[in-house]
Every structure is written in structure tokens, then in C-alpha cells.
Design an enzyme around this catalytic site. Structure first.
Site, mmCIF file in Angstrom:
data_model
loop_
_atom_site.group_PDB
_atom_site.id
_atom_site.type_symbol
_atom_site.label_atom_id
_atom_site.label_comp_id
_atom_site.label_asym_id
_atom_site.label_seq_id
_atom_site.Cartn_x
_atom_site.Cartn_y
_atom_site.Cartn_z
ATOM 1 N N LYS A 34 0.850 -1.052 0.118
ATOM 2 C CA LYS A 34 0.054 0.116 -0.221
ATOM 3 C C LYS A 34 1.018 1.257 0.050
ATOM 4 C CE LYS A 34 -0.368 -0.377 5.005
ATOM 5 N NZ LYS A 34 -0.995 -1.005 6.030
ATOM 6 N N ARG A 128 -10.207 -0.289 14.665
ATOM 7 C CA ARG A 128 -9.922 0.501 13.567
ATOM 8 C C ARG A 128 -10.933 0.079 12.457
ATOM 9 N NH1 ARG A 128 -4.126 0.951 10.699
ATOM 10 N NH2 ARG A 128 -4.550 -1.123 9.967
ATOM 11 N N TYR A 242 16.818 29.742 8.565
ATOM 12 C CA TYR A 242 15.645 30.298 9.187
ATOM 13 C C TYR A 242 15.554 30.375 10.756
ATOM 14 C CZ TYR A 242 13.068 30.497 4.668
ATOM 15 O OH TYR A 242 12.592 30.724 3.362
HETATM 16 C C1 LIG Z 1 -0.325 -1.950 6.724
HETATM 17 C C2 LIG Z 1 -0.933 -3.199 7.306
HETATM 18 C C3 LIG Z 1 0.057 -4.535 7.420
HETATM 19 C C4 LIG Z 1 1.470 -4.225 7.495
HETATM 20 O O1 LIG Z 1 1.868 -3.805 8.560
HETATM 21 P P1 LIG Z 1 3.358 -3.382 8.875
HETATM 22 O O2 LIG Z 1 3.436 -2.888 10.488
HETATM 23 O O3 LIG Z 1 3.900 -2.492 8.109
HETATM 24 O O4 LIG Z 1 4.121 -4.601 8.822
HETATM 25 C C5 LIG Z 1 -0.419 -5.582 7.751
HETATM 26 N N1 LIG Z 1 -1.925 -5.735 7.795
HETATM 27 C C6 LIG Z 1 -2.666 -4.645 7.626
HETATM 28 C C7 LIG Z 1 -4.028 -5.001 7.890
HETATM 29 C C8 LIG Z 1 -2.168 -3.445 7.520
HETATM 30 O O5 LIG Z 1 -3.144 -2.425 7.327
#
Ligand SMILES: *Cc1c(COP(=O)(O)O)cnc(C)c1O
Length: 343
Positions: A34, A128, A242
Site C-alpha cells: 500500500k 480501526r 531560518y
Molecule cells: C499496513 C498493514 C500491514 C503491514 O503492517 P506493517 O506494520 O507495515 O508490517 C498488515 N496488515 C494490515 C491490515 C495493514 O493495514
């Protein structure tokens, strides 16, 4: 076109990390790609990992699934957010499986794609995405490829981990699916009890160290390079940048490099980050600007306009220096970088 920022990504390092994670898990490891493969390039990451034997890939949205283009034979892609109503046409035309996250998504999928396989996310304590455990009656008769849950605190030694493991083990007994999957990168480090049939690492593939168990095992995948725009002397008593937050005690040589917070080199690196000229460390002097950062280069007398320097982007130490998470360090790197995949 000449691009003056480089993000080099090493395929063999990505693959070595995937193999370590899969060996550690003792079951097949997929890959979360992703957010454009955590900022490094989703299509490149998928192609490299598929060649090494990875079969299961995860993106967040149908837009990300579409951007990957046609899926090679034998690969599986799942969309973690599931289909929103506006995604239905794309979802039906796609070979990707939705991960259904709510009773509403389940009901809509039954209606638009009766009998077609899907994945399901059940929430076991993160609140979530996912159906609540008490709502899983809604899954009766559904063709579930993979039943997922996700760990909230896997990067810590928290009692929540065991509670989620127990809750998910109960679900795996009660709900029929082809496969069960719980662990992300940190979850893999917790031990094989967390592996079930498939693990879903993301961060650690790309060089992140989610827990100490992965230290010395997971290797750096991405390297960031910037170019010197100008070399100058900051005289004793003068300031730079800055807010004039750095003042030179003695005459100090500075290289002004062409990277800044617009590139994802965020202001947390002000006076804390470092660049590298070979072995020599060049400390960031004062505040990071939008497109420029000053680094001290007394130790590199040869450094001049046009030369490349590497930023210290070892994720663990860069996270400690900047106050950013390893995830943020990867995913914030901007579009001015030329992403160069090397073997
Ligand atoms: C992003 C995600 C992962 C991968 O998690 P990492 O901590 O980057 O290894 C796995 N499962 C779900 C549902 C996620 O959203």
C-alpha cells in the site's frame, strides 16, 4: 531530465528481508505494498517479490489496485479498505479480492457479487477496521478466502497481543475460511503462535526494524541522496538558516544541499539529522528549509557544487533523530526523488 534527488532501492535487500520474515514466520509471507510500496514503488516491489516467490499482496484502495495494472498469473491481491459504494464497478471488474470490514460491506458484497470469494477483517481489539466479534454471524455462508485481524500493539510487549491472539484463535475455530492471517511485521517477531496460515509484513520488507528481534537481521533497502548546491563558509559568530538557530563558534564550512521538508526531509531533522560523505558524518546545521538543508562539511574539504551526499536514512537511527516513525520516514519521501531500483 536531470533529477537532483535520488532514492535508491535495492531489490536483493527487499528480497532478503522477505525471506527472513517468511523463515521466521514458518508460513507463507505476503507483502503490504500500500501507499506505493511504502513510498518506494508498489509495482517494482511486487515484481521483485513475486520473482522471489511471494504470492499475496495487499493494497489499501481500489485506486491502488488499479494502478498496479494487470496481475501476473498466480498472484493474489487484496484491498484492505474493501469496496466503498463508488468502487463497486471497479471491484467487480478487478481480480483483486476485497477485505470486507463491516456488516454493511458484507451485505453489499453479497448483493453485487453473490458467491464470489472475499477476505474479511474482524476487529479483535484495535477498533480501526473490521467487524466486531459479536457481528460475525453476518458471515454465514460467505465464501471467505482469508480471514484477517490486525494487531494494535505488536511493536510493544503489551498484554493486548495475547488477548488479540486468543480472540483470533477462537474466531479461526468458529468461522470457516481457507486461510487465517493476523501478523504484520512486528507480529512476526512475536513468535510462530501469531503466524496462522499467512503473514502480512510491510515495514520490515522495506528495511524497518519493528522490534529488537529484527535488529541485525533486517537490512536497509532504501538510500536517499541529495546534491550540493553551494559550498560556503559560515564565519565565527554568524548564523545560518531560518530563525538563525545555528550559530558558528568558529569558522565553519557548510554544504547547502537540495533537500528539504517538501521532499519529506521534515523539520524534525533540524540540527539532528546527518548526511554522509563516504564514512564522514556531516551534521545538519540549523533548520531544514522547504527545499534546502545546510550540513557542516569541515570533515569533507573536497565536497563541492554538484557532488552527491547520502542522507543518513537508516530507519532506526533516523527515526530516533527526527522523532518521526519509520513508517513516516518511508512514506513521506516526495515526488522530486528519482526512484532507482538496483539489484
Ligand atoms: C499496513 C498493514 C500491514 C503491514 O503492517 P506493517 O506494520 O507495515 O508490517 C498488515 N496488515 C494490515 C491490515 C495493514 O493495514
Amino acid at each position: 531530465m536531470h533529477r537532483s534527488l535520488r532514492l535508491s532501492v535495492e531489490r536483493q535487500a527487499l528480497i532478503a528481508n522477505w525471506r527472513w520474515l517468511q523463515d521466521r514466520a514458518g508460513v507463507p509471507a505476503g507483502a503490504a505494498i500500500k501507499a506505493n510500496g511504502y513510498g518506494l514503488g508498489a509495482h517494482e516491489a511486487m515484481t521483485a517479490l513475486a520473482r522471489a516467490g511471494c504470492r499475496d499482496f495487499f493494497v489499501s484502495t481500489y485506486a491502488e489496485a488499479e494502478e498496479l495494472g494487470p496481475l501476473a498469473e498466480g498472484l493474489s491481491l487484496a484491498v484492505l479498505h474493501g469496496p466503498q459504494p463508488a468502487d463497486h464497478a471497479v471491484a467487480l471488474a478487478s481480480v483483486a479480492r476485497p477485505v470486507l470490514n463491516s456488516v454493511e460491506q458484507v451485505a453489499r458484497w453479497r448483493e453485487i457479487a453473490p458467491g464470489r470469494a472475499c477476505d474479511v477483517m474482524v476487529d479483535t481489539g484495535m477498533n480501526r477496521l473490521g467487524l466486531r466479534v459479536g457481528e460475525t454471524g453476518a458471515l454465514a455462508g460467505l465464501t471467505i478466502d482469508t480471514l484477517h485481524s490486525h494487531l494494535a500493539c505488536a511493536d510493544e510487549d503489551s498484554p493486548v497481543n495475547l488477548r488479540q491472539l486468543e480472540a483470533f484463535s477462537d474466531l479461526a475455530t468458529a468461522i470457516s475460511a481457507k486461510r487465517y492471517s493476523l501478523a504484520n511485521s512486528a507480529g512476526i517477531c512475536l513468535g510462530r503462535d501469531f503466524s496462522f496460515d499467512l503473514v502480512r509484513p510491510g515495514l520490515a520488507l522495506y528495511g524497518g526494524i519493528p522490534r529488537s528481534e529484527a535488529g541485525g537481521q533486517i537490512v536497509q533497502v532504501a538510500r536517499v541522496e541529495a546534491q550540493v548546491v553551494q559550498r560556503r563558509t559560515i564565519r565565527a559568530g554568524e548564523s545560518c538558516g531560518y530563525g538563525c538557530t545555528f550559530t558558528a563558534e568558529t569558522d565553519t564550512q557548510a554544504a547547502i544541499i537540495n533537500v528539504g521538508y517538501a521532499d519529506g526531509y521534515l523539520r524534525g531533522f533540524s540540527s539532528r539529522g546527518e548526511a554522509l560523505a563516504g564514512e564522514r558524518k556531516l551534521p545538519v546545521l540549523g533548520r531544514v528549509s522547504m527545499d534546502l538543508t545546510a550540513v557542516g562539511c569541515d570533515s569533507a574539504p573536497e565536497l563541492k557544487e554538484g557532488d552527491w551526499v547520502e542522507l543518513n536514512y537508516d530507519l532506526l537511527s533516523a527515526a530516533a533523530a527526527s522523532g518521526l516513525s519509520q513508517y513516516e520516514l518511508l512514506t513521506s519521501l516526495g515526488s522530486r526523488f528519482e526512484r532507482r531500483w538496483t539489484n
